[in-house]
Design an enzyme around this catalytic site. Structure first.
Site, mmCIF file in Angstrom:
data_model
loop_
_atom_site.group_PDB
_atom_site.id
_atom_site.type_symbol
_atom_site.label_atom_id
_atom_site.label_comp_id
_atom_site.label_asym_id
_atom_site.label_seq_id
_atom_site.Cartn_x
_atom_site.Cartn_y
_atom_site.Cartn_z
ATOM 1 N N ASP A 17 50.636 5.714 8.121
ATOM 2 C CA ASP A 17 49.763 5.056 7.144
ATOM 3 C C ASP A 17 50.536 4.606 5.895
ATOM 4 O OD1 ASP A 17 47.387 4.075 6.204
ATOM 5 O OD2 ASP A 17 46.616 6.007 5.505
ATOM 6 N N GLY A 18 50.019 3.565 5.243
ATOM 7 C CA GLY A 18 50.584 3.130 3.961
ATOM 8 C C GLY A 18 51.417 1.858 4.040
ATOM 9 N N GLY A 20 50.390 -1.236 4.149
ATOM 10 C CA GLY A 20 49.832 -2.244 3.246
ATOM 11 C C GLY A 20 50.235 -1.967 1.814
ATOM 12 N N GLU A 64 38.664 1.469 14.636
ATOM 13 C CA GLU A 64 38.037 1.008 13.392
ATOM 14 C C GLU A 64 38.855 -0.081 12.689
ATOM 15 O OE1 GLU A 64 38.606 4.263 14.096
ATOM 16 O OE2 GLU A 64 36.567 4.914 14.535
ATOM 17 N N ASN A 65 40.133 -0.195 13.022
ATOM 18 C CA ASN A 65 40.978 -1.201 12.345
ATOM 19 C C ASN A 65 40.555 -2.635 12.674
ATOM 20 O OD1 ASN A 65 43.979 0.863 12.477
ATOM 21 N ND2 ASN A 65 42.577 0.536 10.764
ATOM 22 N N ARG A 184 50.871 13.000 8.363
ATOM 23 C CA ARG A 184 50.252 11.761 7.892
ATOM 24 C C ARG A 184 50.997 11.306 6.643
ATOM 25 N NH1 ARG A 184 44.182 9.532 7.829
ATOM 26 N NH2 ARG A 184 44.666 7.506 6.942
HETATM 27 C C1 IPE Z 1 44.570 5.296 10.273
HETATM 28 O O1 IPE Z 1 44.849 4.643 9.088
HETATM 29 C C2 IPE Z 1 44.930 4.432 11.432
HETATM 30 C C3 IPE Z 1 46.350 4.135 11.603
HETATM 31 C C4 IPE Z 1 47.338 4.639 10.908
HETATM 32 C C5 IPE Z 1 46.655 3.222 12.664
HETATM 33 P P1 IPE Z 1 43.724 3.844 8.275
HETATM 34 O O2 IPE Z 1 44.395 3.257 7.089
HETATM 35 O O3 IPE Z 1 43.011 2.921 9.183
HETATM 36 O O4 IPE Z 1 42.733 5.017 7.867
HETATM 37 P P2 IPE Z 1 41.673 5.108 6.683
HETATM 38 O O5 IPE Z 1 40.795 3.893 6.777
HETATM 39 O O6 IPE Z 1 42.449 5.142 5.403
HETATM 40 O O7 IPE Z 1 40.941 6.395 6.930
HETATM 41 C C1 IPE Z 2 48.818 1.727 8.540
HETATM 42 O O1 IPE Z 2 48.978 1.145 7.284
HETATM 43 C C2 IPE Z 2 48.872 0.725 9.673
HETATM 44 C C3 IPE Z 2 47.562 0.423 10.272
HETATM 45 C C4 IPE Z 2 46.448 1.026 10.006
HETATM 46 C C5 IPE Z 2 47.526 -0.638 11.259
HETATM 47 P P1 IPE Z 2 47.743 0.501 6.511
HETATM 48 O O2 IPE Z 2 47.628 -0.924 6.916
HETATM 49 O O3 IPE Z 2 46.516 1.320 6.693
HETATM 50 O O4 IPE Z 2 48.256 0.582 5.014
HETATM 51 P P2 IPE Z 2 47.387 0.990 3.747
HETATM 52 O O5 IPE Z 2 46.781 2.333 4.048
HETATM 53 O O6 IPE Z 2 46.352 -0.059 3.554
HETATM 54 O O7 IPE Z 2 48.371 1.052 2.633
HETATM 55 MG MG MG Z 3 45.750 2.917 5.697
#
Ligand code: IPE
Ligand code: IPE
Ligand code: MG
Length: 236
Positions: A17-18, A20, A64-65, A184
């Site tokens: 995660d992270g 973005g 959910e993505n 995580r």
């Molecule tokens: C969880 O991250 C899914 C992945 C890392 C692929 P998200 O960014 O989607 O989770 P939430 O929305 O913060 O719970």
């Molecule tokens: C995790 O990073 C990758 C996916 C969920 C596909 P994010 O895209 O959730 O990055 P943040 O949490 O928005 O920083």
């Molecule tokens: Mg995220």
């Protein structure tokens, strides 16, 4: 736990995660973070599986993505195709088997084809397993398993008395060992519908580092923390 008991975790799982926020912090578009994250995964995956870890499960895209913008979802799907058809060649060379967990629908056909190609090309590898959770949801996995159990019962292939933790696991997307260590990145303190069954007695480590920066050294630190944990499994 003292040094003689430093047993390499058999199954490690990472909620990557992270991406973005990593990009936004640098003034880039979020998608650049996904690209950087994919590079980190390639190196880190090989590093972890070369240390004797048998299975590495990574959360690449949750069910959910699909709620994200069309542009971001399209970028990620194109990136997956690129990764599985071109960039991940090193996993094949390193004798690592790549498998996928998740639902097929509504993934695009070219993504499904790229996944099938990656699986086919690495199916005989036996150093370790990289389990990529893509269009994956932990609740969905349990629902899908329950459906298959009901079908087998209806067809007389399953005796309900024989249903236990081990036989239930055979109905999941893959029959993998329990997760010993779950990491995580990015500071969020939640599971977000990741591997609910397999996480039952997992040690969890949450780090503030954004996934693109979660390199080998960061993993070493987490592993050190894991070795200092006292796993009790309900005993004393
Ligand atoms: C969880 O991250 C899914 C992945 C890392 C692929 P998200 O960014 O989607 O989770 P939430 O929305 O913060 O719970
Ligand atoms: C995790 O990073 C990758 C996916 C969920 C596909 P994010 O895209 O959730 O990055 P943040 O949490 O928005 O920083
Ligand atoms: Mg995220």
């Amino acid at each position: 736990m003292n040094d003689t008991e430093r047993q390499v975790p058999k199954h490690v799982a990472i909620i990557m995660d992270g991406n973005g926020r990593w990009a936004t912090k640098r003034g880039y578009k979020r998608n650049i973070g996904h690209l950087e994250g994919s590079k980190t995964l390639e190196k880190l995956g090989i590093y972890i599986l070369n240390q004797g870890v048998k299975v590495l499960s990574v959360f690449a895209f949750s069910t959910e993505n699909f709620r994200r913008s069309r542009e971001e979802v399209d970028y990620l799907m194109n990136l997956f195709v690129e990764m599985f058809t071109k960039k991940f060649k090193q996993f094949k060379k390193e004798n690592i088997k790549v498998i996928f967990s998740g639902r097929k629908s509504p993934l695009r056909q070219d993504v499904l084809d790229a996944m099938a190609k990656m699986e086919e090309e690495t199916k005989d590898n036996d150093k370790g397993i990289l389990n990529i959770c893509l269009n994956y949801g932990g609740q969905e996995e349990l629902i899908d398993a329950s459906r298959r159990i009901a079908l087998d019962y209806k067809e007389g292939k399953l005796n309900l008395d024989g249903l236990n933790k081990e036989s239930f696991a055979k109905y999941l997307y893959h029959d993998l060992p329990p997760i010993d260590l779950m990491i995580r990145t990015s500071g969020e303190l939640r599971i977000s519908n990741f591997m609910l069954y397999q996480l039952a007695y997992s040690e969890m480590v949450f780090t503030d580092v954004y996934f693109p920066d979660f390199k080998e050294k960061e993993f070493d630190k987490v592993l050190e923390e894991y070795y200092n944990r006292n796993r009790r499994f309900g005993g004393n």
